[in-house]
Design a protein around this motif. Structure first.
Motif, PDB file in Angstrom:
ATOM      1  N   LEU A 156       4.292   2.397   1.710  1.00 12.81           N
ATOM      2  CA  LEU A 156       4.906   3.691   1.447  1.00 12.81           C
ATOM      3  C   LEU A 156       3.965   4.781   1.937  1.00 12.81           C
ATOM      4  N   LEU A 157       4.446   5.635   2.818  1.00  7.70           N
ATOM      5  CA  LEU A 157       3.702   6.819   3.233  1.00  7.70           C
ATOM      6  C   LEU A 157       4.250   8.010   2.460  1.00  7.70           C
ATOM      7  N   VAL A 158       3.362   8.734   1.795  1.00  9.16           N
ATOM      8  CA  VAL A 158       3.758   9.900   1.005  1.00  9.16           C
ATOM      9  C   VAL A 158       3.138  11.128   1.659  1.00  9.16           C
ATOM     10  N   PRO A 159       3.949  11.918   2.370  1.00  5.94           N
ATOM     11  CA  PRO A 159       3.408  13.121   3.009  1.00  5.94           C
ATOM     12  C   PRO A 159       3.212  14.247   1.996  1.00  5.94           C
ATOM     13  N   ILE A 160       2.102  14.943   2.142  1.00  8.62           N
ATOM     14  CA  ILE A 160       1.768  16.067   1.267  1.00  8.62           C
ATOM     15  C   ILE A 160       1.712  17.333   2.114  1.00  8.62           C
ATOM     16  N   ASP A 161       2.337  18.384   1.624  1.00  9.10           N
ATOM     17  CA  ASP A 161       2.294  19.683   2.299  1.00  9.10           C
ATOM     18  C   ASP A 161       0.953  20.334   1.978  1.00  9.10           C
ATOM     19  N   ALA A 184       0.827  -1.204   0.000  1.00  6.65           N
ATOM     20  CA  ALA A 184       0.000   0.000   0.000  1.00  6.65           C
ATOM     21  C   ALA A 184       0.859   1.250   0.000  1.00  6.65           C
ATOM     22  N   ALA A 185       0.447   2.208  -0.812  1.00  2.00           N
ATOM     23  CA  ALA A 185       1.007   3.560  -0.776  1.00  2.00           C
ATOM     24  C   ALA A 185      -0.116   4.462  -0.283  1.00  2.00           C
ATOM     25  N   TRP A 186       0.164   5.220   0.750  1.00  2.00           N
ATOM     26  CA  TRP A 186      -0.841   6.091   1.364  1.00  2.00           C
ATOM     27  C   TRP A 186      -0.364   7.527   1.221  1.00  2.00           C
ATOM     28  N   ILE A 187      -1.102   8.299   0.455  1.00  2.76           N
ATOM     29  CA  ILE A 187      -0.801   9.706   0.204  1.00  2.76           C
ATOM     30  C   ILE A 187      -1.714  10.534   1.101  1.00  2.76           C
ATOM     31  N   ASP A 188      -1.127  11.375   1.970  1.00  2.48           N
ATOM     32  CA  ASP A 188      -1.949  12.113   2.929  1.00  2.48           C
ATOM     33  C   ASP A 188      -1.217  13.372   3.397  1.00  2.48           C
ATOM     34  N   ASP A 189      -1.994  14.368   3.778  1.00  7.13           N
ATOM     35  CA  ASP A 189      -1.412  15.602   4.307  1.00  7.13           C
ATOM     36  C   ASP A 189      -1.282  15.570   5.821  1.00  7.13           C
ATOM     37  N   ASN A 190      -1.676  14.459   6.448  1.00  6.50           N
ATOM     38  CA  ASN A 190      -1.602  14.415   7.911  1.00  6.50           C
ATOM     39  C   ASN A 190      -1.320  12.992   8.385  1.00  6.50           C
ATOM     40  N   HIS A 191      -0.147  12.480   8.023  1.00  3.26           N
ATOM     41  CA  HIS A 191       0.252  11.180   8.560  1.00  3.26           C
ATOM     42  C   HIS A 191       0.544  11.350  10.048  1.00  3.26           C
ATOM     43  N   THR A 192      -0.044  10.504  10.831  1.00  3.63           N
ATOM     44  CA  THR A 192       0.111  10.588  12.286  1.00  3.63           C
ATOM     45  C   THR A 192       1.130   9.551  12.757  1.00  3.63           C
ATOM     46  N   GLU A 193       1.494   9.666  14.010  1.00  2.80           N
ATOM     47  CA  GLU A 193       2.390   8.663  14.597  1.00  2.80           C
ATOM     48  C   GLU A 193       1.733   7.288  14.543  1.00  2.80           C
ATOM     49  N   GLY A 215       0.003  21.149  -1.769  1.00  2.00           N
ATOM     50  CA  GLY A 215      -0.866  20.187  -2.446  1.00  2.00           C
ATOM     51  C   GLY A 215      -0.064  19.083  -3.099  1.00  2.00           C
ATOM     52  N   TRP A 216      -0.771  18.222  -3.755  1.00  2.00           N
ATOM     53  CA  TRP A 216      -0.213  17.049  -4.422  1.00  2.00           C
ATOM     54  C   TRP A 216       0.599  17.491  -5.623  1.00  2.00           C
ATOM     55  N   THR A 217       1.810  16.958  -5.781  1.00  2.00           N
ATOM     56  CA  THR A 217       2.675  17.367  -6.876  1.00  2.00           C
ATOM     57  C   THR A 217       3.058  16.170  -7.752  1.00  2.00           C
ATOM     58  N   ARG A 218       3.561  16.472  -8.936  1.00  2.00           N
ATOM     59  CA  ARG A 218       3.990  15.405  -9.841  1.00  2.00           C
ATOM     60  C   ARG A 218       5.085  14.539  -9.212  1.00  2.00           C
ATOM     61  N   PRO A 219       6.055  15.101  -8.494  1.00  2.00           N
ATOM     62  CA  PRO A 219       7.036  14.231  -7.835  1.00  2.00           C
ATOM     63  C   PRO A 219       6.413  13.235  -6.859  1.00  2.00           C
ATOM     64  N   ASP A 220       5.291  13.601  -6.228  1.00  2.00           N
ATOM     65  CA  ASP A 220       4.596  12.661  -5.345  1.00  2.00           C
ATOM     66  C   ASP A 220       4.083  11.464  -6.147  1.00  2.00           C
TER      67      ASP A 220
END
Length: 146
Positions: free
Chosen positions: A119-124, A96-105, A128-133
């Motif tokens: 894979l956790l993908v943090p988003i600012d 699983a890849a999880w894309i989120d702006d608020n990954h918690t502990e 917002g979501w970018t092509r590198p993400d």
């Protein structure tokens, strides 16, 4: 995380639309349609948002994408940690890849403790979501396949 809600103004490439009258505009980027299509072709893509089915009803038509399955979260408002059980149930024992702006502990512990690649993908939230993400997820998936 399509909506860069923490940006002080609408970022370049984004449009604003008032999906919920009286709540102010939400931001979305037309480029996301192609990115979502790419990720959906590469794996089992789902909306995992507090918007629930509204993500399909509101963003789907604006982006011109078909409806995606939705991970069901508790009713709003809920603590971000409460996303973890719903995500865990949705992905089961698959990678699983999880894309989120608020990954918690709690989410980081869950990801680290899984037997399946995660894979956790943090988003600012101001960017917002970018092509590198997107590219990061696609490269990760290619590494799993190769």
């Amino acid at each position: 995380m399509l909506n860069p809600f923490a940006a002080s103004s609408c970022p370049d490439g984004y449009l604003e639309h008032e999906f919920y009258p009286g709540e102010g505009p939400e931001r979305y980027c037309p480029d996301h349609a192609g990115w979502i299509t790419e990720l959906a072709a590469a794996g089992d893509l789902r909306w995992a948002t507090g918007w629930g089915e509204d993500a399909n009803a509101l963003f789907g038509p604006k982006l011109g994408i078909p409806a995606l399955p939705v991970v069901t979260f508790p009713p709003l408002p809920f603590p971000p940690e409460e996303k973890v059980p719903a995500i865990a149930a949705a992905v089961g024992d698959r990678p699983a890849a999880w894309i989120d702006d608020n990954h918690t502990e709690a989410g980081r512990r869950w990801a680290a403790g899984r037997a399946a690649p995660t894979l956790l993908v943090p988003i600012d939230s101001a960017v917002g979501w970018t092509r590198p993400d997107v590219d990061r997820v696609l490269a990760w998936l290619a590494g799993l396949a190769g």
